[in-house]
Enzyme design. Structure first.
Site, PDB file in Angstrom:
ATOM      1  N   MET A  30     -15.818  15.368  40.154  1.00 54.12           N
ATOM      2  CA  MET A  30     -16.739  16.389  40.008  1.00 54.12           C
ATOM      3  C   MET A  30     -16.782  17.353  41.362  1.00 54.12           C
ATOM      4  O   MET A  30     -17.644  18.128  41.567  1.00 54.12           O
ATOM      5  CB  MET A  30     -18.137  15.889  39.667  1.00 54.12           C
ATOM      6  CG  MET A  30     -18.211  15.241  38.503  1.00 54.12           C
ATOM      7  SD  MET A  30     -19.808  15.095  37.633  1.00 54.12           S
ATOM      8  CE  MET A  30     -20.706  14.233  38.824  1.00 54.12           C
ATOM      9  N   GLY A  31     -15.852  17.098  42.238  1.00 51.57           N
ATOM     10  CA  GLY A  31     -15.818  17.888  43.689  1.00 51.57           C
ATOM     11  C   GLY A  31     -16.689  17.338  44.556  1.00 51.57           C
ATOM     12  O   GLY A  31     -17.260  16.231  44.501  1.00 51.57           O
ATOM     13  N   LEU A  33     -15.897  16.733  47.702  1.00 56.50           N
ATOM     14  CA  LEU A  33     -15.252  15.376  47.823  1.00 56.50           C
ATOM     15  C   LEU A  33     -15.625  14.841  49.170  1.00 56.50           C
ATOM     16  O   LEU A  33     -15.907  15.465  50.368  1.00 56.50           O
ATOM     17  CB  LEU A  33     -13.676  15.841  47.980  1.00 56.50           C
ATOM     18  CG  LEU A  33     -13.084  16.546  46.678  1.00 56.50           C
ATOM     19  CD1 LEU A  33     -11.656  16.891  46.941  1.00 56.50           C
ATOM     20  CD2 LEU A  33     -13.208  15.631  45.481  1.00 56.50           C
ATOM     21  N   GLU A  35     -14.643  10.746  51.325  1.00 61.58           N
ATOM     22  CA  GLU A  35     -13.574   9.634  51.529  1.00 61.58           C
ATOM     23  C   GLU A  35     -13.199   8.925  50.308  1.00 61.58           C
ATOM     24  O   GLU A  35     -12.257   8.302  50.031  1.00 61.58           O
ATOM     25  CB  GLU A  35     -13.876   8.896  52.896  1.00 61.58           C
ATOM     26  CG  GLU A  35     -13.725   9.350  53.992  1.00 61.58           C
ATOM     27  CD  GLU A  35     -12.215   9.839  54.422  1.00 61.58           C
ATOM     28  OE1 GLU A  35     -11.342   9.017  53.725  1.00 61.58           O
ATOM     29  OE2 GLU A  35     -12.092  10.991  55.044  1.00 61.58           O
ATOM     30  N   HIS A  37     -13.611   9.617  47.259  1.00 60.49           N
ATOM     31  CA  HIS A  37     -12.640  10.568  46.103  1.00 60.49           C
ATOM     32  C   HIS A  37     -11.388  10.332  46.852  1.00 60.49           C
ATOM     33  O   HIS A  37     -10.356  10.174  45.978  1.00 60.49           O
ATOM     34  CB  HIS A  37     -12.943  11.839  46.240  1.00 60.49           C
ATOM     35  CG  HIS A  37     -14.278  12.060  45.621  1.00 60.49           C
ATOM     36  ND1 HIS A  37     -15.541  12.526  46.316  1.00 60.49           N
ATOM     37  CD2 HIS A  37     -14.922  11.963  44.114  1.00 60.49           C
ATOM     38  CE1 HIS A  37     -16.516  12.735  45.377  1.00 60.49           C
ATOM     39  NE2 HIS A  37     -16.204  12.377  44.374  1.00 60.49           N
ATOM     40  N   GLN A  61     -22.749  15.987  31.002  1.00 62.46           N
ATOM     41  CA  GLN A  61     -22.724  14.783  31.537  1.00 62.46           C
ATOM     42  C   GLN A  61     -24.195  14.524  32.226  1.00 62.46           C
ATOM     43  O   GLN A  61     -24.614  13.692  32.810  1.00 62.46           O
ATOM     44  CB  GLN A  61     -21.879  13.807  32.123  1.00 62.46           C
ATOM     45  CG  GLN A  61     -21.481  14.350  33.735  1.00 62.46           C
ATOM     46  CD  GLN A  61     -20.130  14.019  34.136  1.00 62.46           C
ATOM     47  OE1 GLN A  61     -18.981  14.149  33.560  1.00 62.46           O
ATOM     48  NE2 GLN A  61     -20.350  12.998  34.993  1.00 62.46           N
ATOM     49  N   GLY A 154     -13.285   5.186  40.243  1.00 56.92           N
ATOM     50  CA  GLY A 154     -13.605   4.208  41.261  1.00 56.92           C
ATOM     51  C   GLY A 154     -14.887   3.003  40.886  1.00 56.92           C
ATOM     52  O   GLY A 154     -15.674   3.283  40.026  1.00 56.92           O
ATOM     53  N   LYS A 156     -17.304   2.197  42.216  1.00 56.19           N
ATOM     54  CA  LYS A 156     -18.683   2.533  42.585  1.00 56.19           C
ATOM     55  C   LYS A 156     -19.352   2.939  41.315  1.00 56.19           C
ATOM     56  O   LYS A 156     -20.650   2.678  41.146  1.00 56.19           O
ATOM     57  CB  LYS A 156     -18.672   4.019  43.439  1.00 56.19           C
ATOM     58  CG  LYS A 156     -19.807   4.814  43.458  1.00 56.19           C
ATOM     59  CD  LYS A 156     -20.528   4.648  44.422  1.00 56.19           C
ATOM     60  CE  LYS A 156     -21.732   5.553  44.523  1.00 56.19           C
ATOM     61  NZ  LYS A 156     -21.768   6.776  43.518  1.00 56.19           N
ATOM     62  N   GLN A 160     -19.263   3.024  34.409  1.00 57.08           N
ATOM     63  CA  GLN A 160     -18.207   4.227  33.798  1.00 57.08           C
ATOM     64  C   GLN A 160     -16.925   4.014  33.513  1.00 57.08           C
ATOM     65  O   GLN A 160     -16.203   4.181  32.544  1.00 57.08           O
ATOM     66  CB  GLN A 160     -18.351   5.519  34.901  1.00 57.08           C
ATOM     67  CG  GLN A 160     -17.321   6.610  34.597  1.00 57.08           C
ATOM     68  CD  GLN A 160     -17.455   7.870  35.430  1.00 57.08           C
ATOM     69  OE1 GLN A 160     -18.313   8.656  35.370  1.00 57.08           O
ATOM     70  NE2 GLN A 160     -16.763   7.692  36.637  1.00 57.08           N
TER      71      GLN A 160
HETATM   72  P1  AMP Z   1     -17.411  11.941  41.131  1.00 57.63           P
HETATM   73  O1  AMP Z   1     -17.152  13.056  41.491  1.00 57.63           O
HETATM   74  O2  AMP Z   1     -18.841  11.424  41.562  1.00 57.63           O
HETATM   75  O3  AMP Z   1     -17.663  11.983  39.339  1.00 57.63           O
HETATM   76  O4  AMP Z   1     -16.648  10.687  41.369  1.00 57.63           O
HETATM   77  C1  AMP Z   1     -15.274  10.770  40.806  1.00 57.63           C
HETATM   78  C2  AMP Z   1     -14.522   9.331  41.124  1.00 57.63           C
HETATM   79  O5  AMP Z   1     -14.746   9.096  42.476  1.00 57.63           O
HETATM   80  C3  AMP Z   1     -15.204   8.474  40.232  1.00 57.63           C
HETATM   81  O6  AMP Z   1     -13.905   7.675  39.575  1.00 57.63           O
HETATM   82  C4  AMP Z   1     -15.974   7.605  41.254  1.00 57.63           C
HETATM   83  O7  AMP Z   1     -16.291   6.359  40.806  1.00 57.63           O
HETATM   84  C5  AMP Z   1     -15.282   7.740  42.620  1.00 57.63           C
HETATM   85  N1  AMP Z   1     -16.026   7.348  43.752  1.00 57.63           N
HETATM   86  C6  AMP Z   1     -17.210   8.034  44.039  1.00 57.63           C
HETATM   87  N2  AMP Z   1     -17.633   7.535  45.059  1.00 57.63           N
HETATM   88  C7  AMP Z   1     -16.961   6.415  45.524  1.00 57.63           C
HETATM   89  C8  AMP Z   1     -16.780   5.599  46.612  1.00 57.63           C
HETATM   90  N3  AMP Z   1     -17.862   5.734  47.408  1.00 57.63           N
HETATM   91  N4  AMP Z   1     -16.014   4.579  46.426  1.00 57.63           N
HETATM   92  C9  AMP Z   1     -14.751   4.623  45.512  1.00 57.63           C
HETATM   93  N5  AMP Z   1     -14.754   5.725  44.426  1.00 57.63           N
HETATM   94  C10 AMP Z   1     -15.756   6.537  44.367  1.00 57.63           C
END
Ligand code: AMP
Length: 291
Positions: A30-31, A33, A35, A37, A61, A154, A156, A160
């Site tokens: 979702m941008g 960004l 580390e 991502h 969402q 991720g 994290k 999901q």
């Molecule tokens: P988001 O932009 O928050 O939707 O995250 C996009 C992707 O990045 C998802 O698959 C998240 O699980 C992953 N992600 C976000 N934060 C982390 C993190 N700290 N460690 C590993 N993956 C992450």
């Protein structure tokens, strides 16, 4: 690196890669960004020949409009970071490109909708009604447009990943999923785009990862009562001034709540630091510090 905003152009660009026999890997984001991502880009590289990152803040969402509006956005910066990380193509469409009939058509059930399965019901799904429906809906759209061979998510966002695995399995989608480990700040806080919005005092949020490590130690030392571990986690985080939404020990794949620790289980936590909602999780192994 290509930066593309329309469906037509991205289909064309990826078809060219496929025609050369390249395996397409997808990194959905979702941008804003960080580390975490960028680690996904490195995690997917060995599984594909061409890395496509999607950057799309999906309104469907967000169950709270204010959360959507406050969410950090900076496409120029993101494009620079994606380029440095070795992404081959960024797909960053507008909301209109993805929902040409308007987001209202989804809300009013005028457009087709994809619904998440039972793994979406508890944990974050209980506190954020409709969130995972919005996630699986947009993932389906992007899988249809981009037709990746493999996509990375991720750990994290632990729930999901399981919800999306269920989507792929139940709807017979031909996409392999790769899971990437959580990337943390030095103090232990899991990286998140929402960390930018945290109030100045970092000590409160750090209590989350501290409590997770304590839980892992308790399980390792033989504590098998999920309630006892959950209570400890809750009180450690609350005493640091955060509001706990949930702290639950569940089955590692089905996400069903456990009352007794099994061999392996997952502890998931969501807590608010002020207005900012943070999530984190850890693997627990009964009688061992090792996974
Ligand atoms: P988001 O932009 O928050 O939707 O995250 C996009 C992707 O990045 C998802 O698959 C998240 O699980 C992953 N992600 C976000 N934060 C982390 C993190 N700290 N460690 C590993 N993956 C992450």
């Amino acid at each position: 690196m290509l930066v593309i905003k329309t469906e037509e152009e991205v289909r064309h660009a990826l078809n060219e890669q496929r025609a050369e026999g390249k395996r397409i890997g997808l990194v959905p984001t979702m941008g804003a960004l960080h580390e975490g991502h960028l680690s996904l880009v490195h995690a997917i590289r060995p599984h594909c020949d061409y890395v496509c990152m999607w950057i799309f803040l999906n309104p469907l969402q967000f169950n709270a409009k204010a959360d959507y509006e406050k969410y950090p956005r900076n496409l120029d910066r993101d494009v620079g970071l994606a380029r440095e990380a070795g992404v081959d193509l960024v797909f960053a469409p507008s909301v209109e490109e993805i929902y040409p009939r308007g987001v209202e058509a989804y809300d009013q059930q005028k457009s087709c909708r994809v619904s998440a399965g039972d793994r979406s019901l508890g944990l974050c799904g209980a506190g954020r009604p409709g969130h995972f429906d919005g996630v699986v809906h947009v993932v389906t759209i992007f899988f249809n447009i981009l037709q990746p061979d493999v996509a990375v998510f991720g750990e994290k966002d632990y729930q999901q990943v399981r919800v999306i695995q269920q989507l792929v399995d139940d709807l017979h989608m031909n996409v392999e999923l790769v899971r990437a480990p959580i990337i943390r700040e030095e103090g232990g806080l899991a990286l998140s785009s929402r960390n930018e919005l945290l109030p100045g005092d970092a000590a409160g949020p750090l209590s989350i990862s501290r409590a997770l490590i304590r839980a892992r130690q308790l399980a390792a030392s033989g504590e098998s009562s999920a309630a006892k571990i959950q209570d400890e986690v809750r009180s450690e985080i609350e005493s640091a001034g955060l509001r706990v939404e949930y702290a639950e020990i569940v089955d590692t794949e089905t996400l069903q709540p456990l009352s007794q620790m099994e061999d392996r289980a997952q502890l998931l936590v969501a807590a608010f630091a002020g207005e900012v909602r943070l999530i984190d999780n850890i693997r627990l192994v009964l009688g061992s510090e090792l996974e």
